[in-house]
Design a protein around this motif. Structure first.
Motif, PDB file in Angstrom:
ATOM      1  N   MET A 144       6.457   7.899  -6.068  1.00 30.54           N
ATOM      2  CA  MET A 144       6.429   6.844  -5.049  1.00 30.54           C
ATOM      3  C   MET A 144       6.765   5.472  -5.648  1.00 30.54           C
ATOM      4  O   MET A 144       7.614   4.748  -5.118  1.00 30.54           O
ATOM      5  N   LEU A 145       6.106   5.109  -6.728  1.00 26.08           N
ATOM      6  CA  LEU A 145       6.368   3.807  -7.351  1.00 26.08           C
ATOM      7  C   LEU A 145       7.798   3.738  -7.871  1.00 26.08           C
ATOM      8  O   LEU A 145       8.464   2.707  -7.769  1.00 26.08           O
ATOM      9  N   LEU A 203       9.069  -8.131 -12.816  1.00 24.26           N
ATOM     10  CA  LEU A 203       8.479  -8.782 -13.979  1.00 24.26           C
ATOM     11  C   LEU A 203       7.121  -8.199 -14.338  1.00 24.26           C
ATOM     12  O   LEU A 203       6.820  -8.001 -15.511  1.00 24.26           O
ATOM     13  N   THR A 204       6.281  -7.963 -13.324  1.00 19.14           N
ATOM     14  CA  THR A 204       4.954  -7.388 -13.566  1.00 19.14           C
ATOM     15  C   THR A 204       4.630  -6.374 -12.486  1.00 19.14           C
ATOM     16  O   THR A 204       5.123  -6.464 -11.368  1.00 19.14           O
ATOM     17  N   ILE A 205       3.770  -5.420 -12.858  1.00 15.51           N
ATOM     18  CA  ILE A 205       3.289  -4.407 -11.914  1.00 15.51           C
ATOM     19  C   ILE A 205       1.787  -4.271 -12.112  1.00 15.51           C
ATOM     20  O   ILE A 205       1.318  -4.113 -13.243  1.00 15.51           O
ATOM     21  N   HIS A 206       1.046  -4.331 -11.016  1.00 16.35           N
ATOM     22  CA  HIS A 206      -0.386  -4.052 -11.066  1.00 16.35           C
ATOM     23  C   HIS A 206      -0.677  -3.006 -10.000  1.00 16.35           C
ATOM     24  O   HIS A 206      -0.374  -3.222  -8.822  1.00 16.35           O
ATOM     25  N   GLN A 207      -1.231  -1.881 -10.420  1.00 17.00           N
ATOM     26  CA  GLN A 207      -1.506  -0.798  -9.484  1.00 17.00           C
ATOM     27  C   GLN A 207      -2.982  -0.437  -9.550  1.00 17.00           C
ATOM     28  O   GLN A 207      -3.531  -0.242 -10.634  1.00 17.00           O
ATOM     29  N   SER A 208      -3.610  -0.344  -8.386  1.00 16.56           N
ATOM     30  CA  SER A 208      -5.011   0.063  -8.341  1.00 16.56           C
ATOM     31  C   SER A 208      -5.102   1.587  -8.418  1.00 16.56           C
ATOM     32  O   SER A 208      -4.123   2.300  -8.204  1.00 16.56           O
ATOM     33  N   ILE A 209      -6.282   2.059  -8.684  1.00 16.81           N
ATOM     34  CA  ILE A 209      -6.530   3.501  -8.669  1.00 16.81           C
ATOM     35  C   ILE A 209      -6.459   3.965  -7.216  1.00 16.81           C
ATOM     36  O   ILE A 209      -7.043   3.328  -6.336  1.00 16.81           O
ATOM     37  N   PRO A 210      -5.760   5.063  -6.950  1.00 17.35           N
ATOM     38  CA  PRO A 210      -5.652   5.540  -5.562  1.00 17.35           C
ATOM     39  C   PRO A 210      -7.024   5.926  -4.991  1.00 17.35           C
ATOM     40  O   PRO A 210      -7.798   6.631  -5.631  1.00 17.35           O
ATOM     41  N   LEU A 211      -7.305   5.417  -3.803  1.00 12.76           N
ATOM     42  CA  LEU A 211      -8.517   5.773  -3.079  1.00 12.76           C
ATOM     43  C   LEU A 211      -8.102   6.267  -1.703  1.00 12.76           C
ATOM     44  O   LEU A 211      -7.283   5.632  -1.042  1.00 12.76           O
ATOM     45  N   GLN A 212      -8.643   7.401  -1.311  1.00  9.91           N
ATOM     46  CA  GLN A 212      -8.334   7.996  -0.014  1.00  9.91           C
ATOM     47  C   GLN A 212      -6.827   8.167   0.189  1.00  9.91           C
ATOM     48  O   GLN A 212      -6.284   7.928   1.264  1.00  9.91           O
ATOM     49  N   GLY A 213      -6.137   8.548  -0.902  1.00  7.43           N
ATOM     50  CA  GLY A 213      -4.717   8.870  -0.824  1.00  7.43           C
ATOM     51  C   GLY A 213      -3.762   7.689  -0.840  1.00  7.43           C
ATOM     52  O   GLY A 213      -2.561   7.861  -0.649  1.00  7.43           O
ATOM     53  N   ARG A 214      -4.288   6.476  -1.083  1.00  8.55           N
ATOM     54  CA  ARG A 214      -3.429   5.299  -1.125  1.00  8.55           C
ATOM     55  C   ARG A 214      -3.779   4.414  -2.316  1.00  8.55           C
ATOM     56  O   ARG A 214      -4.939   4.336  -2.718  1.00  8.55           O
ATOM     57  N   ALA A 215      -2.756   3.731  -2.826  1.00  6.61           N
ATOM     58  CA  ALA A 215      -2.963   2.788  -3.925  1.00  6.61           C
ATOM     59  C   ALA A 215      -2.325   1.459  -3.539  1.00  6.61           C
ATOM     60  O   ALA A 215      -1.272   1.424  -2.897  1.00  6.61           O
ATOM     61  N   ASN A 216      -2.977   0.379  -3.940  1.00  9.44           N
ATOM     62  CA  ASN A 216      -2.385  -0.937  -3.736  1.00  9.44           C
ATOM     63  C   ASN A 216      -1.580  -1.276  -4.986  1.00  9.44           C
ATOM     64  O   ASN A 216      -2.051  -1.111  -6.104  1.00  9.44           O
ATOM     65  N   GLU A 231      10.794   0.643   4.782  1.00  7.56           N
ATOM     66  CA  GLU A 231      11.432   1.853   5.314  1.00  7.56           C
ATOM     67  C   GLU A 231      11.303   3.061   4.392  1.00  7.56           C
ATOM     68  O   GLU A 231      11.595   4.179   4.779  1.00  7.56           O
ATOM     69  N   ILE A 232      10.870   2.847   3.159  1.00 12.95           N
ATOM     70  CA  ILE A 232      10.699   3.965   2.225  1.00 12.95           C
ATOM     71  C   ILE A 232       9.518   4.814   2.697  1.00 12.95           C
ATOM     72  O   ILE A 232       8.417   4.285   2.903  1.00 12.95           O
ATOM     73  N   PRO A 233       9.737   6.116   2.895  1.00  9.91           N
ATOM     74  CA  PRO A 233       8.622   6.972   3.306  1.00  9.91           C
ATOM     75  C   PRO A 233       7.492   6.901   2.279  1.00  9.91           C
ATOM     76  O   PRO A 233       7.726   7.026   1.074  1.00  9.91           O
ATOM     77  N   GLY A 234       6.294   6.630   2.742  1.00  8.51           N
ATOM     78  CA  GLY A 234       5.141   6.518   1.855  1.00  8.51           C
ATOM     79  C   GLY A 234       4.711   5.075   1.619  1.00  8.51           C
ATOM     80  O   GLY A 234       3.620   4.828   1.116  1.00  8.51           O
ATOM     81  N   VAL A 235       5.561   4.107   1.972  1.00  8.04           N
ATOM     82  CA  VAL A 235       5.159   2.701   1.889  1.00  8.04           C
ATOM     83  C   VAL A 235       4.478   2.366   3.209  1.00  8.04           C
ATOM     84  O   VAL A 235       5.107   2.367   4.264  1.00  8.04           O
ATOM     85  N   LYS A 236       3.185   2.144   3.149  1.00  7.32           N
ATOM     86  CA  LYS A 236       2.403   1.911   4.383  1.00  7.32           C
ATOM     87  C   LYS A 236       2.328   0.432   4.751  1.00  7.32           C
ATOM     88  O   LYS A 236       2.109   0.098   5.901  1.00  7.32           O
ATOM     89  N   ARG A 237       2.509  -0.446   3.765  1.00  3.77           N
ATOM     90  CA  ARG A 237       2.452  -1.884   4.026  1.00  3.77           C
ATOM     91  C   ARG A 237       3.188  -2.571   2.881  1.00  3.77           C
ATOM     92  O   ARG A 237       3.075  -2.175   1.735  1.00  3.77           O
ATOM     93  N   ALA A 238       3.942  -3.612   3.206  1.00  3.38           N
ATOM     94  CA  ALA A 238       4.609  -4.418   2.179  1.00  3.38           C
ATOM     95  C   ALA A 238       4.707  -5.840   2.707  1.00  3.38           C
ATOM     96  O   ALA A 238       5.262  -6.061   3.785  1.00  3.38           O
ATOM     97  N   ASP A 259       0.877  -1.170   0.000  1.00  9.97           N
ATOM     98  CA  ASP A 259       0.000   0.000   0.000  1.00  9.97           C
ATOM     99  C   ASP A 259       0.910   1.213   0.000  1.00  9.97           C
ATOM    100  O   ASP A 259       1.750   1.370   0.895  1.00  9.97           O
ATOM    101  N   LEU A 260       0.756   2.049  -1.028  1.00 11.23           N
ATOM    102  CA  LEU A 260       1.617   3.219  -1.195  1.00 11.23           C
ATOM    103  C   LEU A 260       0.789   4.495  -1.121  1.00 11.23           C
ATOM    104  O   LEU A 260      -0.327   4.542  -1.630  1.00 11.23           O
ATOM    105  N   GLU A 261       1.370   5.504  -0.501  1.00  9.59           N
ATOM    106  CA  GLU A 261       0.725   6.817  -0.512  1.00  9.59           C
ATOM    107  C   GLU A 261       0.709   7.338  -1.942  1.00  9.59           C
ATOM    108  O   GLU A 261       1.644   7.098  -2.723  1.00  9.59           O
ATOM    109  N   HIS A 262      -0.360   8.052  -2.267  1.00 11.16           N
ATOM    110  CA  HIS A 262      -0.494   8.592  -3.613  1.00 11.16           C
ATOM    111  C   HIS A 262       0.291   9.902  -3.712  1.00 11.16           C
ATOM    112  O   HIS A 262      -0.200  10.980  -3.385  1.00 11.16           O
TER     113      HIS A 262
END
Length: 145
Positions: free
Chosen positions: A80-81, A96-109, A132-139, A73-76
């Motif tokens: 950031m990516l 190899l692959t990246i899938h990013q959701s549309i940011p909702l409430q300031g965060r994107a999965n 530890e990267i600022p803006g990464v809320k969950r990994a 979960d990344l801050e929008h």
């Protein structure tokens, strides 16, 4: 019967085995369009090629790929990516692959599949550095194979 493998110096291999490898390389490079063309170019019988083709490989082709899937979960925010991908590459991994959701409430999965065969440290250390990267809320790792 259990398969056994040996590391053998090229100069002691029989000609038919070496020529089989040459045909495989010609086919891979597109310099021969068919097995028939390849065996004619190197002077090998088709039967010898088929006998040895599954038994000879360049050693680097035998490295097993290790792939993990990481969900974050990344801050929008701008870049950031890019920071995440830079960190992954800095650890010797390959995205190899990246899938990013549309940011909702300031965060994107973001879910990435990463090839880690050449990782220059433990997987857990790479994951910790992503957290530890600022803006990464969950990994977290959601798949591995």
């Amino acid at each position: 019967m259990r398969e056994r493998y040996y590391l053998v110096r090229e100069d002691i291999l029989p000609d038919a085995v070496l020529k089989t490898m040459q045909v495989k390389q010609l086919l891979e490079a597109g310099d021969a369009k068919t097995v028939n063309e390849g065996v004619e170019q190197v002077g090998l019988s088709r039967s010898a090629f088929y006998k040895y083709k599954d038994g000879i490989h360049l050693i680097h082709q035998l490295e097993r790929e290790r792939i993990v899937t990481i969900s974050m979960d990344l801050e929008h925010e701008s870049g950031m990516l890019s920071k995440v991908l830079g960190s992954v590459a800095g650890h010797g991994a390959n995205v190899l692959t990246i899938h990013q959701s549309i940011p909702l409430q300031g965060r994107a999965n973001v879910v990435i599949s990463v090839e880690i065969s050449h990782l220059n440290e433990e997987l857990g250390e790479m994951l910790d550095s992503l957290k530890e990267i600022p803006g990464v809320k969950r990994a977290l790792i959601v798949g591995q194979g």
